[in-house]
Design a protein around this motif. Structure first.
Motif, PDB file in Angstrom:
ATOM      1  N   SER A   1       0.830  -1.209   0.000  1.00 20.95           N
ATOM      2  CA  SER A   1       0.000   0.000   0.000  1.00 20.95           C
ATOM      3  C   SER A   1       0.858   1.250   0.000  1.00 20.95           C
ATOM      4  O   SER A   1       0.581   2.223  -0.710  1.00 20.95           O
ATOM      5  N   ALA A   2       1.918   1.230   0.809  1.00 22.39           N
ATOM      6  CA  ALA A   2       2.806   2.395   0.894  1.00 22.39           C
ATOM      7  C   ALA A   2       3.447   2.687  -0.449  1.00 22.39           C
ATOM      8  O   ALA A   2       3.545   3.849  -0.871  1.00 22.39           O
ATOM      9  N   HIS A   3       3.889   1.634  -1.158  1.00 25.95           N
ATOM     10  CA  HIS A   3       4.524   1.835  -2.462  1.00 25.95           C
ATOM     11  C   HIS A   3       3.528   2.401  -3.473  1.00 25.95           C
ATOM     12  O   HIS A   3       3.872   3.278  -4.274  1.00 25.95           O
ATOM     13  N   ILE A   4       2.300   1.902  -3.456  1.00 18.61           N
ATOM     14  CA  ILE A   4       1.304   2.383  -4.408  1.00 18.61           C
ATOM     15  C   ILE A   4       0.955   3.839  -4.129  1.00 18.61           C
ATOM     16  O   ILE A   4       0.834   4.659  -5.050  1.00 18.61           O
ATOM     17  N   ILE A   5       0.795   4.183  -2.860  1.00 17.82           N
ATOM     18  CA  ILE A   5       0.454   5.564  -2.498  1.00 17.82           C
ATOM     19  C   ILE A   5       1.543   6.528  -2.949  1.00 17.82           C
ATOM     20  O   ILE A   5       1.268   7.588  -3.521  1.00 17.82           O
ATOM     21  N   THR A   6       2.805   6.145  -2.714  1.00 19.65           N
ATOM     22  CA  THR A   6       3.908   7.021  -3.127  1.00 19.65           C
ATOM     23  C   THR A   6       3.993   7.133  -4.647  1.00 19.65           C
ATOM     24  O   THR A   6       4.471   8.144  -5.175  1.00 19.65           O
ATOM     25  N   ALA A   7       3.523   6.105  -5.359  1.00 18.82           N
ATOM     26  CA  ALA A   7       3.534   6.173  -6.827  1.00 18.82           C
ATOM     27  C   ALA A   7       2.400   7.044  -7.340  1.00 18.82           C
ATOM     28  O   ALA A   7       2.552   7.774  -8.323  1.00 18.82           O
ATOM     29  N   LEU A   8       1.256   6.973  -6.686  1.00 19.49           N
ATOM     30  CA  LEU A   8       0.094   7.717  -7.148  1.00 19.49           C
ATOM     31  C   LEU A   8       0.233   9.216  -6.923  1.00 19.49           C
ATOM     32  O   LEU A   8      -0.088  10.027  -7.787  1.00 19.49           O
ATOM     33  N   ILE A   9       0.672   9.600  -5.734  1.00 17.89           N
ATOM     34  CA  ILE A   9       0.726  11.021  -5.391  1.00 17.89           C
ATOM     35  C   ILE A   9       1.958  11.644  -6.029  1.00 17.89           C
ATOM     36  O   ILE A   9       3.081  11.415  -5.593  1.00 17.89           O
TER      37      ILE A   9
ATOM     38  N   PHE B   1     -12.861   7.132 -11.235  1.00 18.98           N
ATOM     39  CA  PHE B   1     -11.527   6.665 -11.580  1.00 18.98           C
ATOM     40  C   PHE B   1     -10.909   5.837 -10.456  1.00 18.98           C
ATOM     41  O   PHE B   1     -10.177   4.881 -10.716  1.00 18.98           O
ATOM     42  N   SER B   2     -11.201   6.193  -9.219  1.00 17.39           N
ATOM     43  CA  SER B   2     -10.653   5.414  -8.104  1.00 17.39           C
ATOM     44  C   SER B   2     -11.230   4.004  -8.096  1.00 17.39           C
ATOM     45  O   SER B   2     -10.503   3.024  -7.869  1.00 17.39           O
ATOM     46  N   LEU B   3     -12.526   3.873  -8.354  1.00 20.14           N
ATOM     47  CA  LEU B   3     -13.169   2.553  -8.357  1.00 20.14           C
ATOM     48  C   LEU B   3     -12.662   1.702  -9.520  1.00 20.14           C
ATOM     49  O   LEU B   3     -12.354   0.510  -9.350  1.00 20.14           O
TER      50      LEU B   3
ATOM     51  N   TYR C   1      -4.352   9.019 -11.514  1.00 18.84           N
ATOM     52  CA  TYR C   1      -4.549   7.638 -11.063  1.00 18.84           C
ATOM     53  C   TYR C   1      -3.697   6.638 -11.846  1.00 18.84           C
ATOM     54  O   TYR C   1      -3.912   5.433 -11.744  1.00 18.84           O
ATOM     55  N   SER C   2      -2.744   7.101 -12.615  1.00 22.90           N
ATOM     56  CA  SER C   2      -1.902   6.192 -13.394  1.00 22.90           C
ATOM     57  C   SER C   2      -0.730   5.713 -12.544  1.00 22.90           C
ATOM     58  O   SER C   2       0.240   6.444 -12.362  1.00 22.90           O
ATOM     59  N   TYR C   3      -0.811   4.493 -12.044  1.00 23.66           N
ATOM     60  CA  TYR C   3       0.320   3.935 -11.313  1.00 23.66           C
ATOM     61  C   TYR C   3       0.693   2.562 -11.849  1.00 23.66           C
ATOM     62  O   TYR C   3       1.293   1.740 -11.176  1.00 23.66           O
ATOM     63  N   TYR C   4       0.374   2.327 -13.117  1.00 23.81           N
ATOM     64  CA  TYR C   4       0.693   1.042 -13.725  1.00 23.81           C
ATOM     65  C   TYR C   4       2.184   0.782 -13.777  1.00 23.81           C
ATOM     66  O   TYR C   4       2.636  -0.359 -13.710  1.00 23.81           O
ATOM     67  N   ILE C   5       2.989   1.849 -13.895  1.00 22.65           N
ATOM     68  CA  ILE C   5       4.432   1.667 -14.071  1.00 22.65           C
ATOM     69  C   ILE C   5       5.070   1.070 -12.827  1.00 22.65           C
ATOM     70  O   ILE C   5       6.073   0.370 -12.898  1.00 22.65           O
TER      71      ILE C   5
ATOM     72  N   VAL D   1      -5.647   3.158  -2.903  1.00 24.92           N
ATOM     73  CA  VAL D   1      -6.474   3.997  -3.765  1.00 24.92           C
ATOM     74  C   VAL D   1      -7.494   4.766  -2.942  1.00 24.92           C
ATOM     75  O   VAL D   1      -7.797   5.930  -3.232  1.00 24.92           O
ATOM     76  N   GLY D   2      -8.016   4.148  -1.899  1.00 22.65           N
ATOM     77  CA  GLY D   2      -8.959   4.841  -1.032  1.00 22.65           C
ATOM     78  C   GLY D   2      -8.325   6.038  -0.340  1.00 22.65           C
ATOM     79  O   GLY D   2      -8.886   7.144  -0.331  1.00 22.65           O
ATOM     80  N   LEU D   3      -7.142   5.841   0.246  1.00 22.63           N
ATOM     81  CA  LEU D   3      -6.457   6.943   0.926  1.00 22.63           C
ATOM     82  C   LEU D   3      -6.030   8.024  -0.059  1.00 22.63           C
ATOM     83  O   LEU D   3      -6.135   9.227   0.224  1.00 22.63           O
ATOM     84  N   THR D   4      -5.552   7.591  -1.215  1.00 22.67           N
ATOM     85  CA  THR D   4      -5.120   8.559  -2.221  1.00 22.67           C
ATOM     86  C   THR D   4      -6.302   9.378  -2.732  1.00 22.67           C
ATOM     87  O   THR D   4      -6.182  10.597  -2.943  1.00 22.67           O
ATOM     88  N   THR D   5      -7.441   8.734  -2.939  1.00 18.19           N
ATOM     89  CA  THR D   5      -8.637   9.445  -3.378  1.00 18.19           C
ATOM     90  C   THR D   5      -9.054  10.494  -2.354  1.00 18.19           C
ATOM     91  O   THR D   5      -9.470  11.609  -2.718  1.00 18.19           O
ATOM     92  N   LEU D   6      -8.931  10.157  -1.083  1.00 17.46           N
ATOM     93  CA  LEU D   6      -9.245  11.128  -0.030  1.00 17.46           C
ATOM     94  C   LEU D   6      -8.338  12.355  -0.148  1.00 17.46           C
ATOM     95  O   LEU D   6      -8.814  13.503  -0.078  1.00 17.46           O
TER      96      LEU D   6
END
Length: 483
Positions: A41-49, A75-77, A256-260, A287-292
């Motif tokens: 989760s931490a890695h995804i959040i840092t990639a998204l923001i 987009f988050s869903l 919301y692009s974190y595919y990389i 994604v929930g935290l990032t959307t917030l």
């Protein structure tokens, strides 16, 4: 002659090994370090923001109080759902867990899951997206450097007389020189976790500063600006309103692009048997935290400035006070983009260099490593082809940034380009193939409807961004000082 051939082969092998360790997200197996959902989760959040968060207020201003949050939620869903599907394709199951075949690169996944033409298209779109991100980061970083330069001029009394000429091209050159230097670090892949942590801290820093200053302005004025349907007709024409709405959708898609980074997240999970389950939970949490955070940044930015909100919250309209806090935010943006540029470019660097070494294995300019002794450091391995081609790459992205210095339009176009193929289409197609879902079954039809709807959304977002480019180019003069 035999020894010379053997040496050349050894050099080629070393270059191939170097390429695998050099990639940030396109390399071979690494020792996993994560043990739980929170790590992924931490890695995804840092990639998204990332820097795209600073444009979400502008996107909300185009869509309004009703549709702005709704589009972000949509987009988050979609992102959360499709990446739980993608998790099943990253680790292919065959027999016992010990015999599972693991995919370490996006090209591995595309090649194993997609047929010939779709694989070639996916490769072109993927590397084009990386190139576009590099150009966009150059544009945004130069704007931040220029904003720092303008702030110093303004607060030193420049407003009392005279006219400030914004030398943005010089800022592009400065950023380009920095990237040429970092691009020559052939073991950059080994530093990636340091880079990821630095970019994570800096991205959270400027995001929170932008949010905090927006909240402070709302508190001072005591009112929420904006309207339910966004920027009003009159401020812009009806046609501009339509294009801006489409463009805003692309901006949100980019956020919301974190595919990389998804492959990299998988490499941090120790147990292959838990990967799909862990990634599903991690996607929901992150994604929930990032959307917030996105909704707070977008909505409070719109509430603070309404229709006057600029394309970039910190480098556009900006704030007068506190001056020092704004400077910290702008410096954080530049530091973040310096590291992020290299993170996104490493897979492209590695791909080109592997292709070159495979096609010309006996060419010493491509395969030979020159050992250079640097006092106090390890020997530096200089490769002439790497030096030339990476320098050319950075130069091209810098020139494009000078010719098209429209970060917000680029963000929208990149969001449109990457959202449907990587966030929706490929995950859906891989999931259908992996789970052997029957054609025309209920599940198959629902997945295809989702994919087609997102395809239409991407087309509309891309058209809106291109329209923005066309409008901006009508008044823009390249390589000129802007006042």
């Amino acid at each position: 002659m035999g020894d010379k051939t053997a040496n050349q082969n050894q050099v080629s092998i070393d270059l191939d090994r170097q390429g695998r360790s050099n990639s940030s997200y396109d390399d071979g197996p690494l020792k996993p370090t994560g043990t739980a959902v929170w790590a992924a989760s931490a890695h995804i959040i840092t990639a998204l923001i990332g820097s795209g968060v600073l444009s979400l207020g502008w996107a909300t201003a185009q869509l309004g109080w009703i549709f702005g949050p709704i589009v972000m939620l949509f987009f988050s869903l979609v992102t959360c759902y499709t990446f739980t599907l993608f998790a099943y394709a990253v680790c292919r199951h065959s027999g016992k867990p010990a015999t599972w075949e693991r995919n370490y690169t996006y090209m591995d996944i595309f090649q194993s899951e997609l047929d010939g033409i779709r694989f070639e298209i996916s490769r072109v779109v993927y590397y084009t997206s990386l190139f576009g991100v590099a150009s966009g980061y150059t544009t945004e970083s130069s704007a931040s450097l220029n904003a720092i330069q303008w702030s110093k001029w303004f607060h030193s009394g420049g407003d009392n007389g005279g006219e400030y000429h914004m030398n943005r091209n010089l800022c592009v050159v400065i950023f380009g020189v920095i990237q040429i230097f970092f691009a020559q670090i052939y073991e950059f892949g080994k530093l990636r976790w340091v880079t990821v942590m630095v970019t994570a801290v800096t991205s959270l820093t400027y995001s929170m500063i932008g949010l905090g200053l927006s909240v402070a302005k709302v508190a001072v004025t005591g009112k929420f600006m904006g309207s339910p349907t966004g920027i009003s007709i009159g401020t812009v024409t009806e046609t501009q309103k339509i294009w801006r709405v489409f463009h805003a959708i692309g901006v949100i898609a980019y956020a919301y692009s974190y595919y990389i980074i998804l492959i990299e997240v998988h490499d941090t999970i120790k147990s292959p048997s838990l990967e799909a389950k862990t990634m599903k939970k991690a996607s929901v949490i992150s994604v929930g935290l990032t959307t917030l955070i996105y909704m707070l940044c977008g909505c409070f930015g719109y509430a603070a400035f309404g229709d006057l909100l600029p394309e970039n919250l910190l480098t556009g309209l900006g704030f007068d006070q506190p001056f020092w806090l704004l400077e910290i935010a702008k410096v954080a943006i530049v530091i973040h983009l310096i590291g992020a540029y290299q993170i996104y470019c490493q897979p492209l660097f590695t791909f080109i260099e592997k292709e070159a070494s495979n096609r010309f294995p006996s060419n010493m300019l491509i395969t030979k490593e020159i050992q250079i002794l640097i006092p106090g450091f390890r020997r530096y391995k200089l490769n002439l082809s790497r030096l030339v081609w990476r320098t050319i790459f950075v130069t091209i992205t810098s020139v494009i940034s000078m010719l098209l210095p429209f970060f917000n339009n680029g963000v929208g176009l990149l969001g449109a380009l990457g959202f449907w193929p990587f966030t929706v289409y490929f995950p859906v197609e891989m999931y259908i193939r992996e789970k052997k879902i029957q054609k025309w079954s209920t599940n198959w039809i629902c997945l295809q409807i989702l994919s087609f709807a997102c395809f239409i959304i991407s087309i509309a977002a891309g058209m809106g961004s291109i329209a923005g480019f066309v409008l901006d180019l009508q008044t823009f003069k390249p390589f000129k000082f802007a006042t």
